[in-house]
Design an enzyme around this catalytic site. Structure first.
Site, PDB file in Angstrom:
ATOM      1  N   HIS A 154       0.823  -1.216   0.000  1.00 20.79           N
ATOM      2  CA  HIS A 154       0.000   0.000   0.000  1.00 20.79           C
ATOM      3  C   HIS A 154       0.859   1.268   0.000  1.00 20.79           C
ATOM      4  CE1 HIS A 154      -3.456  -2.599   0.962  1.00 20.79           C
ATOM      5  NE2 HIS A 154      -2.651  -3.166   1.859  1.00 20.79           N
ATOM      6  N   SER A 275      15.815  21.067 -16.267  1.00 23.78           N
ATOM      7  CA  SER A 275      14.718  22.011 -16.447  1.00 23.78           C
ATOM      8  C   SER A 275      15.217  23.239 -17.192  1.00 23.78           C
ATOM      9  CB  SER A 275      14.156  22.426 -15.082  1.00 23.78           C
ATOM     10  OG  SER A 275      13.344  23.585 -15.203  1.00 23.78           O
ATOM     11  N   LYS A 281      17.284  21.117 -11.145  1.00 21.65           N
ATOM     12  CA  LYS A 281      16.483  19.920 -11.415  1.00 21.65           C
ATOM     13  C   LYS A 281      17.265  18.826 -12.138  1.00 21.65           C
ATOM     14  CE  LYS A 281      12.682  19.319 -10.862  1.00 21.65           C
ATOM     15  NZ  LYS A 281      11.596  19.738 -11.769  1.00 21.65           N
ATOM     16  N   GLU A 288       9.737   8.285 -16.865  1.00 19.13           N
ATOM     17  CA  GLU A 288       8.386   8.824 -17.034  1.00 19.13           C
ATOM     18  C   GLU A 288       7.861   8.555 -18.442  1.00 19.13           C
ATOM     19  OE1 GLU A 288       9.002  12.558 -13.913  1.00 19.13           O
ATOM     20  OE2 GLU A 288       9.014  12.915 -16.073  1.00 19.13           O
TER      21      GLU A 288
END
Length: 456
Positions: A154, A275, A281, A288
């Protein structure tokens, strides 16, 4: 330009309709396997006495010349598909005898044969890529048998586990994918060549011989089924979707682990991006992107299932929709596996951060419950006792390892000093020696089994 099938027609299709119906923009990917199928078909026709020696010689030489120059061919929309384009090129090269190649053959069994041949090659390439990924997983796992980390259910801390154990869970997912692809090849390596348009042929062909020449393992026993079957495509799309699902699950964990909040993994710069605005970043963009492309592969599966759901026998033009989806899926899943392999191979796991996480949670609660069971306390009662101890810790801002013996004995008098070593997360992992468990010895055995699967 006159169509090779145009004898019955008195007017041409509109330019828009012609473009709409053509498939050459995407089925030219089949050029090499189409030529391979034509060579086998022509050789079989010659061996059966349907083609004369000189006809076979001309056709063979012409097809081999086309094979040698396949990358240079210019295809036209007017010839609709790869089959007509190649026949046109062959005719220009050797003359009217090229027309004899299509004896006892239809585009229906021709395109089905091409697709079987092309998919056989792709599935072999995908299987190899998955094996390479599994090899990288075992290499990382071997370095981290005794690296402990939180295990989750979970997405909540559950029990400490070996990082190698976590990685090897994905090894076995991909192993099942390889098994499914191997089984899929049984249906892919089945020859439809010689089925004709739908009803076979009056010529004395030998379908077993052409299948043998192409390396197929068997042939379709029913000509209607041979030209209209796309189960092997649907099966592949389903397997590819499962591969992408497994990759996506792993990517999801990598994305979470790479966050500052977790800090469990550092991805290589080669598999990260920055970024345009925020200079600090380092984004796990490739993980992704693989996760995002999973939906694309699912869409190809559902799209083609829907296309096939109400088609009467035998071939229908709807089935032209098989190729774009399967080509797109093949490119997507193969590239995803290859990119993911490089990403995992070059990743660095932050072992201290992983271990530290297990020291600041209650994932050792099951150890305490099991300890009480060894004292003769029923597990359900032990579960309740430990639950109360955890509640006490939460309310007092501490962890189970921080409680002194006097406090422990308020929960149960049978708790003694021997409990403390068991609460150490490393010991908690090491003691789980059951087959398939996360104990270091069990994981070492599992790793050897994984290596055996790769070796075989």
């Amino acid at each position: 330009m006159t169509k090779l099938w145009g004898g019955r027609f008195t007017e041409s299709a509109s330019a828009q309709a012609e473009a709409f119906g053509a498939s050459i923009t995407f089925d030219q990917k089949l050029a090499s396997v189409d030529l391979k199928g034509s060579l086998a078909h022509a050789q079989m026709l010659f061996e059966q006495g349907i083609l004369a020696q000189d006809e076979w010689t001309q056709i063979e030489q012409g097809l081999k010349q086309l094979e040698a120059t396949v990358a240079d061919h210019v295809y036209t929309l007017a010839d609709e598909d790869i089959h007509m384009n190649l026949e046109r090129l062959l005719t220009e090269q050797i003359g009217p005898v090229a027309g004899k190649l299509h004896t006892a053959r239809s585009r229906n069994d021709q395109v089905a044969t091409d697709l079987h041949l092309w998919m056989e090659q792709h599935v072999e390439a995908l299987t190899t890529a998955l094996r390479e990924l599994q090899s990288v997983i075992t290499e990382q796992a071997e370095q981290h048998i005794e690296t402990v980390m939180p295990g989750y259910t979970h997405l909540q801390r559950a029990q400490p586990i070996s990082l190698a154990h976590h990685l090897l869970a994905y090894f076995w997912m991909f192993e099942r994918d390889v098994e499914r692809l191997t089984d899929n090849q049984k249906r892919i390596r089945k020859s439809p060549l010689g089925a004709g348009a739908l009803a076979g042929t009056t010529f004395p062909i030998d379908r077993f011989r052409s299948a043998e020449l192409l390396g197929f393992e068997s042939i379709y026993p029913n000509s209607l089924d041979a030209v209209s079957d796309r189960d092997f495509v649907i099966e592949y799309l389903g397997i590819a979707s499962t591969v992408m699902m497994h990759l996506s699950r792993f990517c999801e964990e990598i994305i979470i682990w790479a966050s500052q909040e977790f800090g469990f993994i550092e991805l290589s710069d080669a598999f990260s991006t920055g970024s345009s605005m925020m200079p600090q970043k380092k984004n796990p963009d490739f993980a992704e992107l693989i996760r995002g492309k999973t939906g694309r592969v699912y869409g190809n599966l559902m799209g083609f299932l829907t296309t096939m759901k109400a088609l009467p026998l035998a071939y229908n033009k709807d089935m032209q929709e098989d190729k774009e989806g399967v080509f797109d899926t093949a490119d997507t899943v193969l590239q995803s596996v290859q990119i993911f392999t490089g990403m995992i191979e070059s990743a660095t796991f932050k072992t201290e951060a992983l271990k530290k996480a297990t020291m600041q949670d209650f994932s050792n609660a099951t150890e305490l419950a099991d300890y009480l069971v060894t004292k003769g306390i029923p597990f359900r009662e032990a579960h309740e006792i430990v639950g109360k101890a955890v509640l006490y810790c939460v309310q007092n801002g501490c962890f189970l390892k921080d409680l002194n013996l006097e406090t422990y004995q308020t929960f149960h008098p049978d708790i003694t000093e021997d409990v403390y070593p068991l609460l150490d997360p490393v010991q908690a992992v090491a003691r789980r020696t059951s087959y398939g468990g996360t104990g270091f010895a069990a994981v070492s055995e599992q790793l050897e089994l994984a290596k055996q699967h790769l070796a075989n």
